[in-house]
Design a protein around this motif. Structure first.
Motif, PDB file in Angstrom:
ATOM      1  N   GLU A 146       0.807  -1.222   0.000  1.00 35.37           N
ATOM      2  CA  GLU A 146       0.000   0.000   0.000  1.00 35.37           C
ATOM      3  C   GLU A 146       0.839   1.271   0.000  1.00 35.37           C
ATOM      4  O   GLU A 146       0.309   2.377   0.028  1.00 35.37           O
ATOM      5  CB  GLU A 146      -0.930   0.010   1.217  1.00 35.37           C
ATOM      6  CG  GLU A 146      -2.062  -0.991   1.135  1.00 35.37           C
ATOM      7  CD  GLU A 146      -3.043  -0.644   0.025  1.00 35.37           C
ATOM      8  OE1 GLU A 146      -3.339   0.548  -0.177  1.00 35.37           O
ATOM      9  OE2 GLU A 146      -3.500  -1.572  -0.656  1.00 35.37           O
ATOM     10  N   ARG A 147       2.158   1.117  -0.012  1.00 33.79           N
ATOM     11  CA  ARG A 147       3.050   2.277   0.093  1.00 33.79           C
ATOM     12  C   ARG A 147       2.819   3.291  -1.031  1.00 33.79           C
ATOM     13  O   ARG A 147       2.740   4.492  -0.794  1.00 33.79           O
ATOM     14  CB  ARG A 147       4.503   1.826   0.122  1.00 33.79           C
ATOM     15  CG  ARG A 147       4.878   1.103   1.394  1.00 33.79           C
ATOM     16  CD  ARG A 147       6.275   0.504   1.334  1.00 33.79           C
ATOM     17  NE  ARG A 147       7.333   1.476   1.551  1.00 33.79           N
ATOM     18  CZ  ARG A 147       7.739   1.888   2.743  1.00 33.79           C
ATOM     19  NH1 ARG A 147       7.185   1.405   3.829  1.00 33.79           N
ATOM     20  NH2 ARG A 147       8.706   2.767   2.845  1.00 33.79           N
ATOM     21  N   ALA A 148       2.723   2.826  -2.251  1.00 29.67           N
ATOM     22  CA  ALA A 148       2.545   3.749  -3.385  1.00 29.67           C
ATOM     23  C   ALA A 148       1.228   4.509  -3.257  1.00 29.67           C
ATOM     24  O   ALA A 148       1.174   5.719  -3.527  1.00 29.67           O
ATOM     25  CB  ALA A 148       2.599   2.982  -4.705  1.00 29.67           C
ATOM     26  N   ASN A 149       0.174   3.812  -2.839  1.00 31.61           N
ATOM     27  CA  ASN A 149      -1.124   4.476  -2.662  1.00 31.61           C
ATOM     28  C   ASN A 149      -1.059   5.521  -1.559  1.00 31.61           C
ATOM     29  O   ASN A 149      -1.624   6.612  -1.696  1.00 31.61           O
ATOM     30  CB  ASN A 149      -2.217   3.462  -2.352  1.00 31.61           C
ATOM     31  CG  ASN A 149      -2.603   2.632  -3.545  1.00 31.61           C
ATOM     32  OD1 ASN A 149      -2.402   3.042  -4.682  1.00 31.61           O
ATOM     33  ND2 ASN A 149      -3.148   1.460  -3.297  1.00 31.61           N
ATOM     34  N   LEU A 150      -0.380   5.187  -0.467  1.00 29.92           N
ATOM     35  CA  LEU A 150      -0.259   6.139   0.636  1.00 29.92           C
ATOM     36  C   LEU A 150       0.556   7.356   0.210  1.00 29.92           C
ATOM     37  O   LEU A 150       0.185   8.492   0.516  1.00 29.92           O
ATOM     38  CB  LEU A 150       0.367   5.478   1.868  1.00 29.92           C
ATOM     39  CG  LEU A 150       0.568   6.388   3.075  1.00 29.92           C
ATOM     40  CD1 LEU A 150      -0.748   7.007   3.530  1.00 29.92           C
ATOM     41  CD2 LEU A 150       1.216   5.617   4.213  1.00 29.92           C
ATOM     42  N   GLN A 151       1.642   7.139  -0.505  1.00 28.64           N
ATOM     43  CA  GLN A 151       2.438   8.261  -0.990  1.00 28.64           C
ATOM     44  C   GLN A 151       1.615   9.153  -1.919  1.00 28.64           C
ATOM     45  O   GLN A 151       1.682  10.383  -1.833  1.00 28.64           O
ATOM     46  CB  GLN A 151       3.688   7.757  -1.716  1.00 28.64           C
ATOM     47  CG  GLN A 151       4.731   7.195  -0.779  1.00 28.64           C
ATOM     48  CD  GLN A 151       5.878   6.530  -1.519  1.00 28.64           C
ATOM     49  OE1 GLN A 151       5.687   5.955  -2.585  1.00 28.64           O
ATOM     50  NE2 GLN A 151       7.064   6.599  -0.938  1.00 28.64           N
ATOM     51  N   SER A 152       0.842   8.546  -2.779  1.00 27.38           N
ATOM     52  CA  SER A 152      -0.006   9.297  -3.694  1.00 27.38           C
ATOM     53  C   SER A 152      -1.052  10.104  -2.918  1.00 27.38           C
ATOM     54  O   SER A 152      -1.297  11.276  -3.221  1.00 27.38           O
ATOM     55  CB  SER A 152      -0.677   8.337  -4.666  1.00 27.38           C
ATOM     56  OG  SER A 152      -1.495   9.027  -5.558  1.00 27.38           O
ATOM     57  N   ALA A 153      -1.662   9.475  -1.922  1.00 19.50           N
ATOM     58  CA  ALA A 153      -2.662  10.165  -1.107  1.00 19.50           C
ATOM     59  C   ALA A 153      -2.035  11.333  -0.354  1.00 19.50           C
ATOM     60  O   ALA A 153      -2.628  12.415  -0.266  1.00 19.50           O
ATOM     61  CB  ALA A 153      -3.309   9.182  -0.132  1.00 19.50           C
ATOM     62  N   ALA A 154      -0.845  11.129   0.166  1.00 18.84           N
ATOM     63  CA  ALA A 154      -0.164  12.196   0.903  1.00 18.84           C
ATOM     64  C   ALA A 154       0.166  13.364  -0.022  1.00 18.84           C
ATOM     65  O   ALA A 154      -0.007  14.535   0.351  1.00 18.84           O
ATOM     66  CB  ALA A 154       1.099  11.655   1.566  1.00 18.84           C
ATOM     67  N   ARG A 155       0.629  13.071  -1.234  1.00 20.48           N
ATOM     68  CA  ARG A 155       0.917  14.142  -2.202  1.00 20.48           C
ATOM     69  C   ARG A 155      -0.364  14.909  -2.554  1.00 20.48           C
ATOM     70  O   ARG A 155      -0.357  16.139  -2.653  1.00 20.48           O
ATOM     71  CB  ARG A 155       1.550  13.574  -3.466  1.00 20.48           C
ATOM     72  CG  ARG A 155       3.031  13.295  -3.342  1.00 20.48           C
ATOM     73  CD  ARG A 155       3.675  13.009  -4.691  1.00 20.48           C
ATOM     74  NE  ARG A 155       3.073  11.872  -5.379  1.00 20.48           N
ATOM     75  CZ  ARG A 155       3.429  10.606  -5.202  1.00 20.48           C
ATOM     76  NH1 ARG A 155       4.397  10.304  -4.357  1.00 20.48           N
ATOM     77  NH2 ARG A 155       2.831   9.641  -5.864  1.00 20.48           N
ATOM     78  N   TYR A 156      -1.444  14.175  -2.738  1.00 21.76           N
ATOM     79  CA  TYR A 156      -2.721  14.805  -3.081  1.00 21.76           C
ATOM     80  C   TYR A 156      -3.181  15.720  -1.947  1.00 21.76           C
ATOM     81  O   TYR A 156      -3.560  16.874  -2.169  1.00 21.76           O
ATOM     82  CB  TYR A 156      -3.767  13.728  -3.364  1.00 21.76           C
ATOM     83  CG  TYR A 156      -5.084  14.261  -3.849  1.00 21.76           C
ATOM     84  CD1 TYR A 156      -5.248  14.654  -5.165  1.00 21.76           C
ATOM     85  CD2 TYR A 156      -6.163  14.375  -2.994  1.00 21.76           C
ATOM     86  CE1 TYR A 156      -6.454  15.147  -5.628  1.00 21.76           C
ATOM     87  CE2 TYR A 156      -7.379  14.870  -3.436  1.00 21.76           C
ATOM     88  CZ  TYR A 156      -7.528  15.258  -4.751  1.00 21.76           C
ATOM     89  OH  TYR A 156      -8.720  15.749  -5.188  1.00 21.76           O
ATOM     90  N   LEU A 157      -3.130  15.205  -0.712  1.00 27.10           N
ATOM     91  CA  LEU A 157      -3.533  15.989   0.454  1.00 27.10           C
ATOM     92  C   LEU A 157      -2.642  17.209   0.620  1.00 27.10           C
ATOM     93  O   LEU A 157      -3.131  18.316   0.872  1.00 27.10           O
ATOM     94  CB  LEU A 157      -3.502  15.126   1.718  1.00 27.10           C
ATOM     95  CG  LEU A 157      -3.837  15.839   3.023  1.00 27.10           C
ATOM     96  CD1 LEU A 157      -5.228  16.470   2.964  1.00 27.10           C
ATOM     97  CD2 LEU A 157      -3.719  14.870   4.192  1.00 27.10           C
ATOM     98  N   ASP A 158      -1.343  17.030   0.456  1.00 24.54           N
ATOM     99  CA  ASP A 158      -0.412  18.139   0.564  1.00 24.54           C
ATOM    100  C   ASP A 158      -0.765  19.225  -0.459  1.00 24.54           C
ATOM    101  O   ASP A 158      -0.794  20.415  -0.128  1.00 24.54           O
ATOM    102  CB  ASP A 158       1.023  17.647   0.357  1.00 24.54           C
ATOM    103  CG  ASP A 158       2.037  18.758   0.489  1.00 24.54           C
ATOM    104  OD1 ASP A 158       2.136  19.350   1.586  1.00 24.54           O
ATOM    105  OD2 ASP A 158       2.733  19.049  -0.506  1.00 24.54           O
ATOM    106  N   GLY A 159      -1.051  18.808  -1.677  1.00 25.66           N
ATOM    107  CA  GLY A 159      -1.424  19.778  -2.710  1.00 25.66           C
ATOM    108  C   GLY A 159      -2.688  20.545  -2.360  1.00 25.66           C
ATOM    109  O   GLY A 159      -2.751  21.769  -2.521  1.00 25.66           O
ATOM    110  N   LYS A 160      -3.698  19.825  -1.881  1.00 18.55           N
ATOM    111  CA  LYS A 160      -4.957  20.479  -1.501  1.00 18.55           C
ATOM    112  C   LYS A 160      -4.735  21.459  -0.354  1.00 18.55           C
ATOM    113  O   LYS A 160      -5.277  22.570  -0.350  1.00 18.55           O
ATOM    114  CB  LYS A 160      -6.013  19.440  -1.092  1.00 18.55           C
ATOM    115  CG  LYS A 160      -6.569  18.653  -2.245  1.00 18.55           C
ATOM    116  CD  LYS A 160      -7.395  19.547  -3.142  1.00 18.55           C
ATOM    117  CE  LYS A 160      -8.081  18.754  -4.215  1.00 18.55           C
ATOM    118  NZ  LYS A 160      -8.803  19.596  -5.147  1.00 18.55           N
TER     119      LYS A 160
END
Length: 101
Positions: A24-38
């Motif tokens: 799940e690491r890639a999904n978590l990294q993607s989610a964190a990047r998305y949240l950071d951007g928002k």
């Protein structure tokens, strides 16, 4: 220090160490990047001050988007079901008229 089943993500200039299975690491990294951007978008607007408030606004915006997309998917699924029912009815009627087909 990162443990084997944890991942460090950076959100709004803060690091968070999160327990995460390897797959799940890639999904978590993607989610964190998305949240950071928002959160950065909200912070840069200047209308919301404070990390907690920015996080809540980001969560509300993301949740709103998610619910809106889910509603659209549900509506599309309903439309697809209706089209399938219509096609089945048309096939049934065609078979009733000509049972030898």
């Amino acid at each position: 220090m990162t443990q084997p089943n944890t991942l460090t993500v950076r959100i709004l200039d803060k690091e968070y160490c999160i327990a995460c299975p390897e797959d799940e690491r890639a999904n978590l990294q993607s989610a964190a990047r998305y949240l950071d951007g928002k959160m950065r978008e909200i912070r840069s607007s200047g209308k919301v001050i404070g990390a907690d408030r920015i996080a809540v606004m980001a969560a509300l915006n993301i949740t709103h988007d998610l619910l809106h997309k889910q509603q659209n998917l549900d509506e599309q699924a309903d439309a697809n079901r209706e089209q399938v029912r219509d096609l089945i009815d048309r096939v049934d009627k065609a078979l009733e008229r000509d049972p030898d087909v």
